[in-house]
Design an enzyme around this catalytic site. Sequence first.
Site, PDB file in Angstrom:
ATOM      1  N   ASP A 116      -5.827   0.140   8.597  1.00  0.00           N
ATOM      2  CA  ASP A 116      -5.409   0.011   7.199  1.00  0.00           C
ATOM      3  C   ASP A 116      -5.931  -1.251   6.521  1.00  0.00           C
ATOM      4  O   ASP A 116      -5.808  -1.393   5.301  1.00  0.00           O
ATOM      5  CB  ASP A 116      -3.882   0.022   7.090  1.00  0.00           C
ATOM      6  CG  ASP A 116      -3.281   1.410   7.232  1.00  0.00           C
ATOM      7  OD1 ASP A 116      -4.054   2.380   7.330  1.00  0.00           O
ATOM      8  OD2 ASP A 116      -2.039   1.517   7.252  1.00  0.00           O
ATOM      9  N   LYS A 139       0.853  -1.187   0.000  1.00  0.00           N
ATOM     10  CA  LYS A 139       0.000   0.000   0.000  1.00  0.00           C
ATOM     11  C   LYS A 139       0.890   1.238   0.000  1.00  0.00           C
ATOM     12  O   LYS A 139       1.809   1.343   0.812  1.00  0.00           O
ATOM     13  CB  LYS A 139      -0.909  -0.031   1.232  1.00  0.00           C
ATOM     14  CG  LYS A 139      -1.828   1.168   1.418  1.00  0.00           C
ATOM     15  CD  LYS A 139      -1.241   2.235   2.341  1.00  0.00           C
ATOM     16  CE  LYS A 139      -0.829   1.706   3.678  1.00  0.00           C
ATOM     17  NZ  LYS A 139      -0.100   2.758   4.497  1.00  0.00           N
TER      18      LYS A 139
END
Length: 304
Positions: free
Chosen positions: A154, A23
Amino acid sequence: MTADDRSGAEPGSVLGSAFAPAKVNLALHVTGRRADGYHRLDSLVAFAAIGDTIEAIADPAATEPSLAIQGPFAAGLAIGPDNLVLRAARVHAAAGGRIDGLALRLTKRLPVASGIGGGSADAAATLRLLGAISPLPDARASELAALAASLGADVPMCLLSAPARASGIGEILKPVSGLPALPMLLVNPGIAVSTPAVFKRLERADNPALPPIPSAFADSAEVAEWLRATRNDLEAPAIAALPQIGDVIARVEAEPGCLLTRMSGSGATVFGLFPDTASVDRAAARIRADHPAWWVVSTRTASS
């Protein structure tokens, strides 16, 4: 393979696998702080072609999964009850999925505690993998994002693994269209930085949100131009905690053709945007030669 025919698998055979892409926070604004201490964020995230892999291995005698870790960053992770892969398996079971009869194997290619969501991506990939092998009851499958959020802020964005604007503490996601694939260099100095230490050094938490995101970008140069009006509010405090991040930023920034350089997440990984794959590859080769102890990867993000 489905849950119904899992018992017929040969011991040691691979039942399925899932990719856990890195990410990358292209922009990360800290916009507030909640009463519970969590910070409110406004972030544009994308996902790279480099990542970890989770595999499910047939183990007919197992009542719950074991975990083996391999790969270049395996030594940085402990196999214990707090490991996010095993926690994700327990969440899947609590939601009505089966986790017996298999073992899990993680190939760890991403540095640990590096600001590119490695642990969160691993947890999200575990949820996707177990959901494919043993689908959740329909009533619980609709709650998958909430289940992911229970593992960390997340994890929902990593479950999506597509370009998105993330707000709240990271769990409110709005898919972003029109973002091209971005040739990208990822560089980490090989030193972990503590996320709590970075937030502790944050001077203010009430910063402006992201500007409006265009509906389409022509190329990576246009993305870089828009990103110049944004920032990563954690970059300065991270450099204060770990000055080597500033060295990495300066080194990537100095590469010919680099359009934009910025830290991702709370660090210490830095990304550089380039106009094409060839210029990324050349930059990666030069930086590897100069800094053999650094983790240097030439990659690109997925388009939307």
